[in-house]
Design an enzyme around this catalytic site. Structure first.
Site, mmCIF file in Angstrom:
data_model
loop_
_atom_site.group_PDB
_atom_site.id
_atom_site.type_symbol
_atom_site.label_atom_id
_atom_site.label_comp_id
_atom_site.label_asym_id
_atom_site.label_seq_id
_atom_site.Cartn_x
_atom_site.Cartn_y
_atom_site.Cartn_z
ATOM 1 N N GLU A 351 27.859 -7.302 61.864
ATOM 2 C CA GLU A 351 28.749 -6.980 62.990
ATOM 3 C C GLU A 351 30.049 -7.752 62.742
ATOM 4 O O GLU A 351 30.333 -8.761 63.386
ATOM 5 C CB GLU A 351 28.090 -7.407 64.312
ATOM 6 C CG GLU A 351 28.879 -7.044 65.564
ATOM 7 C CD GLU A 351 28.236 -7.593 66.834
ATOM 8 O OE1 GLU A 351 27.247 -8.336 66.742
ATOM 9 O OE2 GLU A 351 28.741 -7.281 67.934
ATOM 10 N N HIS A 376 23.964 -2.814 64.706
ATOM 11 C CA HIS A 376 25.378 -2.623 64.326
ATOM 12 C C HIS A 376 25.550 -2.126 62.883
ATOM 13 O O HIS A 376 26.000 -1.021 62.662
ATOM 14 C CB HIS A 376 26.220 -3.884 64.552
ATOM 15 C CG HIS A 376 26.307 -4.270 65.991
ATOM 16 N ND1 HIS A 376 27.102 -3.591 66.874
ATOM 17 C CD2 HIS A 376 25.679 -5.245 66.694
ATOM 18 C CE1 HIS A 376 26.972 -4.139 68.067
ATOM 19 N NE2 HIS A 376 26.112 -5.134 67.985
HETATM 20 ZN ZN LIG Z 1 23.612 -6.487 70.374
#
Ligand SMILES: [Zn+2]
Ligand SMILES: *[C@@H]1O[C@H](CO)[C@@H](O)[C@H](O)[C@H]1NC(C)=O
Length: 506
Positions: A351, A376
């Site tokens: 992320e 992510h």
């Molecule tokens: Zn999360």
């Protein structure tokens, strides 16, 4: 011309389509376009006659909205920051369609930020006994404890009800209260000039709410509302990340963590009984990655015991908190390697906008640790070998488009790497992460960006259907539960397409 033919032959042979020996320019063009369409997510999704008609209607509206955005860049919701786009999305016919569409499961959602901020203000903040104080750094802390931990705050604790009564205007008080737990601003580019500005506020909001939400009556009401909001948004099942914080009650008693799980289990049972077409939720214990290794070890020991007691409900483990701040997965290997065989990892990974930092390398460790899905996976596109592994091992990437935008990874959602994952048919599921903290509700807003910004202009119901079906396929529902889930989904999906054709959606 010769080169073109070779190019098409190469492309198509790679896809094991019978190559033509000689194509006209236009045929070659079309062959490539068709090949890409078939390669992408949903490329092989079957639509029956009814669904094909729905797709036609959907595409008419979608192309209309895109054309409108093309003519007026300031009205192009697909490219705008969510805080600016939301009023446009709320008026969009596509959004209405997506709200009514059965969306299957949501597989990446943190309980503490799952409920809309409006409910927190209108209901939770009116519960008797709620106290507020301000820390040295100016953050509010909310609690229902009779004798709260004074050391956390610089100011005295005051009753929210007193503050509200003494304020000039209750509405203004409530609006300011909402700002404590909602990042919304009309000018995110000014209020959050860097990722650090927004992550600090974001992390603060968890600290503001956490203690209030572990008060037993608030805990019950909040999680019930979480399910209501998912159910009303036509989500049928969820896998919820939670830190399983210890609950306390009005008498001041604190319960062991086992009680937290038992409460969640009971809420789930009760909700499912009232809503037989909802399959409930399972939980993933998610702890703060910034904790000292000793504390993480202790939590993992607790996790193991709890998982053993609730193997079908507490299904796995994850770490949360800003990855860029450090504590890469590699440094936690000894902790993470040592999980019981029935439990699984659902690791946040990549992320980040960094490339070649410990944060995106987390993706490598997540895969070596046999993560069941990746939270992510924003940086995955920069790692072709990892992306291939994800594809061939069918490890779903949990995309959270609005989260990535609000938390400063991307401004124009058409630049989100999820677009490439869809184009390459990397397995993805659409999720919402922390909708309550950014003025969203349910899963439909993230689906709006998925179909309007990540998917190509001409993508319609096939992609949507593939994403919805993915969400069940990549869940941890058992084979038997999945069979039931697909049966319910098929039924609600065909009821939905009926409604579209009968003019009850648009
Ligand atoms: Zn999360
Ligand atoms: C991951 O799975 C592979 C193949 O099943 C296995 O050899 C390996 O030991 C696993 N790794 C961990 C850390 O569990």
């Amino acid at each position: 011309m010769g080169r073109l033919i070779i190019c098409v032959v190469l492309l198509t042979s790679q896809l094991q389509i019978q190559a033509q020996t000689a194509l006209s320019y236009d045929q070659a063009r079309q062959a490539v376009l068709t090949a890409e369409e078939e390669l992408m997510t949903g490329g092989h999704t079957y639509l029956n006659t009814q669904e094909a008609k729905v797709d036609d209607i959907f595409m008419e509206y979608k192309l209309g909205e895109l054309a409108q955005g093309y003519r007026n860049a300031d009205q192009n919701a697909a490219a705008l920051h969510f805080f600016k786009a939301k009023p446009l999305i709320d008026r969009s016919a596509i959004f209405r369609f997506l709200q009514k569409m059965p969306k299957g499961a949501v597989l990446h959602l943190h309980n503490t930020a799952s409920v809309s901020s409006k409910w927190v203000v209108d209901d939770l903040s009116y519960m008797p006994g709620l106290l507020r104080c301000t820390t040295a750094t100016g953050r509010s802390v909310l609690t229902f404890r009779r004798t709260p931990k004074e050391h956390r705050c610089q100011s005295q604790y005051v009753l929210v009800s007193d503050e509200r009564r003494n304020s000039l205007d209750r509405k203004i008080y409530d609006r300011n209260f909402e700002r404590l737990i909602n990042l919304y601003t009309p000018v995110p580019e000014l209020e959050y000039p860097t990722i650090t500005h927004v992550w600090d506020r974001f992390q603060d909001m968890f600290d503001t709410l956490n203690d209030a939400l572990t008060y037993l009556p608030a805990f019950r009401a909040y999680h019930w509302q979480m399910l209501e909001e998912l159910y009303n948004d036509n989500v049928m099942y969820a896998e919820i990340r939670t830190s399983c914080k210890m609950i306390y009650d009005a008498s001041g008693r604190t319960f062991p963590r086992e009680r937290t799980i038992r409460e969640l289990y009971a809420i789930n049972e009760k909700f499912v009984k009232l809503h037989p077409d909802f399959l409930g939720f399972k939980i993933i214990m998610a702890v703060y990655r910034g904790f000292k290794v000793d504390r993480l070890n202790n939590l993992l020991e607790e996790f193991k015991a709890l998982h053993q007691a609730w193997p079908d409900f507490l299904v796995g483990f994850d770490l949360v908190g800003q990855e860029d701040k450090g504590k890469p997965l590699y440094s936690l290997l000894p902790v993470l390697r040592d999980l019981p065989p029935t439990s699984r990892l659902f690791l946040h990974g990549g992320e980040t906008n960094w490339f070649g930092a410990s944060t995106d390398i987390n993706l490598l460790d997540a895969l070596l640790l046999n993560t069941t899905r990746i939270g992510h996976g924003y940086a995955l596109a920069k790692h072709p070998i990892l992306m291939n592994a994800v594809k061939s091992r069918r490890i779903a990437v949990e995309l959270n488009p609005i989260s990535n935008q609000v938390l400063h990874l991307v401004w124009d959602m058409r630049n989100h790497p999820g677009a490439q994952y869809l184009a390459l048919d990397v397995p993805v599921v659409i999720c919402n992460d922390d909708p309550g903290f950014w003025n969203a509700k349910g899963l439909s807003y993230d689906f709006y960006y998925a179909i309007m910004s990540l998917a190509p202009n001409n993508a319609g119901l096939k992609v949507l259907k593939a994403l919805v079906w993915n969400s069940v396929r990549y869940s941890t529902l058992t084979e038997e539960e999945q069979t039931k889930a697909f049966k319910i989904l098929e039924l609600s999906w065909s009821r939905f397409t009926d409604n579209v054709l009968n003019g009850r959606v648009f």
